[in-house]
Design a protein around this motif. Structure first.
Motif, short mmCIF file in Angstrom:
data_model
loop_
_atom_site.label_atom_id
_atom_site.label_comp_id
_atom_site.label_asym_id
_atom_site.label_seq_id
_atom_site.Cartn_x
_atom_site.Cartn_y
_atom_site.Cartn_z
N LYS A 1 0.75 -1.25 -0.07
CA LYS A 1 -0.12 -0.02 0.12
C LYS A 1 1.03 1.32 0.19
O LYS A 1 0.28 2.31 -0.19
N GLY A 2 2.12 1.21 0.31
CA GLY A 2 2.94 2.43 0.19
C GLY A 2 2.87 3.04 1.43
O GLY A 2 3.19 4.28 1.64
N TRP A 3 2.64 2.31 2.61
CA TRP A 3 2.49 3.04 3.91
C TRP A 3 3.65 2.65 4.79
O TRP A 3 4.46 1.77 4.65
N LYS A 4 3.89 3.54 5.75
CA LYS A 4 5.11 3.44 6.75
C LYS A 4 4.40 2.57 7.79
O LYS A 4 3.21 2.51 7.72
N PHE A 5 5.43 1.96 8.57
CA PHE A 5 4.87 0.83 9.48
C PHE A 5 5.82 0.90 10.76
O PHE A 5 7.05 0.32 10.63
N ASP A 6 4.81 1.17 11.71
CA ASP A 6 5.55 1.35 13.10
C ASP A 6 5.18 0.23 14.14
O ASP A 6 3.66 0.15 14.14
N TYR A 7 5.93 -0.70 14.51
CA TYR A 7 5.51 -1.80 15.44
C TYR A 7 6.01 -1.79 16.63
O TYR A 7 7.21 -1.76 16.75
N TYR A 8 5.11 -1.80 17.73
CA TYR A 8 5.57 -1.66 19.00
C TYR A 8 5.61 -2.99 19.87
O TYR A 8 4.71 -3.67 19.75
N VAL A 9 6.75 -3.24 20.46
CA VAL A 9 7.09 -4.24 21.20
C VAL A 9 7.63 -4.31 22.72
O VAL A 9 8.25 -2.91 23.05
N ASP A 10 7.25 -4.95 23.67
CA ASP A 10 7.84 -4.78 24.81
C ASP A 10 9.19 -4.96 25.28
O ASP A 10 10.05 -4.38 25.89
N HIS A 11 9.97 -6.11 24.18
CA HIS A 11 11.20 -6.41 24.51
C HIS A 11 11.73 -7.13 23.25
O HIS A 11 10.70 -7.84 22.65
N ILE A 12 12.92 -6.89 22.65
CA ILE A 12 13.51 -7.78 21.55
C ILE A 12 14.73 -8.29 22.13
O ILE A 12 15.58 -7.68 22.73
N ALA A 13 14.73 -9.60 22.04
CA ALA A 13 15.97 -10.24 22.79
C ALA A 13 17.16 -10.00 22.04
O ALA A 13 17.19 -9.75 20.69
N SER A 14 18.11 -9.86 22.67
CA SER A 14 19.39 -9.41 22.17
C SER A 14 19.79 -10.35 21.15
O SER A 14 20.57 -9.91 20.19
N TYR A 15 19.78 -11.53 21.24
CA TYR A 15 20.03 -12.47 20.33
C TYR A 15 19.44 -12.41 19.08
O TYR A 15 20.15 -12.57 18.03
N LEU A 16 18.06 -12.07 19.25
CA LEU A 16 17.28 -11.64 17.85
C LEU A 16 17.93 -10.69 17.25
O LEU A 16 17.75 -10.49 15.98
N LYS A 17 18.13 -9.45 17.88
CA LYS A 17 18.84 -8.37 17.12
C LYS A 17 19.88 -8.71 16.52
O LYS A 17 20.51 -7.92 15.46
N GLU A 18 20.76 -9.51 17.03
CA GLU A 18 22.26 -9.50 16.44
C GLU A 18 22.24 -10.62 15.42
O GLU A 18 23.03 -10.73 14.56
N ASN A 19 21.00 -11.71 15.42
CA ASN A 19 21.14 -12.51 14.63
C ASN A 19 19.62 -12.77 14.14
O ASN A 19 18.74 -13.61 14.58
N PRO A 20 19.20 -11.67 13.15
CA PRO A 20 17.56 -11.61 12.88
C PRO A 20 17.31 -12.86 12.02
O PRO A 20 17.88 -13.67 11.33
N ILE A 21 16.09 -13.45 12.36
CA ILE A 21 15.52 -14.80 11.86
C ILE A 21 13.91 -14.70 11.65
O ILE A 21 13.42 -13.85 12.47
N GLY A 22 13.48 -15.39 10.84
CA GLY A 22 11.89 -15.61 10.80
C GLY A 22 11.24 -14.31 10.75
O GLY A 22 11.57 -13.37 9.72
#
Length: 286
Positions: A73-94
């Motif tokens: 649709k050509g929209w921006k997307f802001d997605y809010y989370v309580d927490h992102i595990a440091s491992y996931l930040k360093e190793n993005p997956i899924g």
């Protein structure tokens, strides 16, 4: 592009016949129950909207589907989370990895309380009344298939997160819709139903024990692998494994199973399996 009208195929699992609605095959980037829930936003014009805002977990199927929707649709997307595990930040997956690649801006903070006129807020998991638009199309596909194949005694099953899909399916289908709670308990699911509709709820199947969402359980891993081996269909590890566990038990104990047909609706969400399989393999195969 095809975002509707998925095929229905017959399978045999543990010597019981089932039909499976292959919503996992709708579209490679926009499939499963989230494609149905968000179909209203895909098909309609929102000339004032420039951004979508939502919230949930960092590996949410809805998060990924919304990132695809916003890209289309050509929209921006802001997605809010309580927490992102440091491992996931360093190793993005899924879902996390691919949603970011589709342009999601992920924010570790509480979701805002107010929104601008050019922002569209979508509740966690797509639990919104607009979801009924796409789910009515799904219901009509099932009705048409049942009529063409002269299937009268049909029970339809799908597992529930917020329960939005099962709720609206029951509204639009003449058949009994069965579900089970996957995210919260049965009371949570009933509250989710009541937030959108006042009557005509799907039947909630009881679970044999309490399952904590996202936690690893050997029986869920085993039924996932058994389904893959017997049917050559990969199902979602978070929702479908628990769903099949409940549904199969229900069918086993159902007195009139020879008189009924059973339709399982595939939840899609297979990108989420990438991280789940890593966790299961590490726990049970290492």
């Amino acid at each position: 592009m095809n975002y509707t009208n998925s095929l229905i195929e017959q399978i045999s699992f543990n010597n019981q016949k089932y039909f499976v609605k292959r919503d996992d095959l709708l579209h490679k980037d926009f499939s499963g129950n989230k494609a149905r829930k968000f179909y209203y936003f895909l098909k309609n014009d929102f000339p004032k909207i420039k951004k979508v805002i939502s919230f949930g977990s960092a590996q949410s199927n809805a998060m990924y589907s919304l990132s695809v929707l916003c890209k289309i649709k050509g929209w921006k997307f802001d997605y809010y989370v309580d927490h992102i595990a440091s491992y996931l930040k360093e190793n993005p997956i899924g879902n996390y990895k691919f949603a970011k690649e589709f342009g999601m801006n992920i924010i570790e903070a509480e979701v805002p309380k107010t929104f601008k006129n050019d922002e569209l807020f979508i509740s966690e998991g797509g639990a919104v009344s607009a979801a009924s638009f796409g789910i009515e199309i799904l219901a009509n596909e099932i009705r048409t298939w049942a009529k063409e194949n002269q299937i009268k005694n049909l029970k339809v099953f799908l597992p529930s997160g917020t329960g939005t899909t099962s709720l609206y399916l029951q509204k639009f289908l003449p058949f009994e819709v069965l579900t089970c709670s996957c995210v919260g308990d049965d009371e949570y699911l009933e509250k989710q139903f009541l937030a959108l509709e006042k009557t005509n709820f799907p039947t909630i199947l009881k679970k044999e024990k309490k399952y904590h969402f996202g936690k690893l359980y050997k029986e869920l891993y085993e039924i996932h692998n058994e389904l893959l081996n017997q049917t050559n269909i990969e199902f979602d590890l978070l929702y479908d494994s628990l769903g099949w566990l409940c549904f199969e038990k229900y069918v086993e104990n159902f007195d009139k199973k020879d008189e009924f047909n059973f339709l399982y609706i595939h939840q899609g969400g297979l990108l989420g399996n990438i991280s789940m399989k890593e966790r299961y393999t590490y726990k049970y195969n290492s």
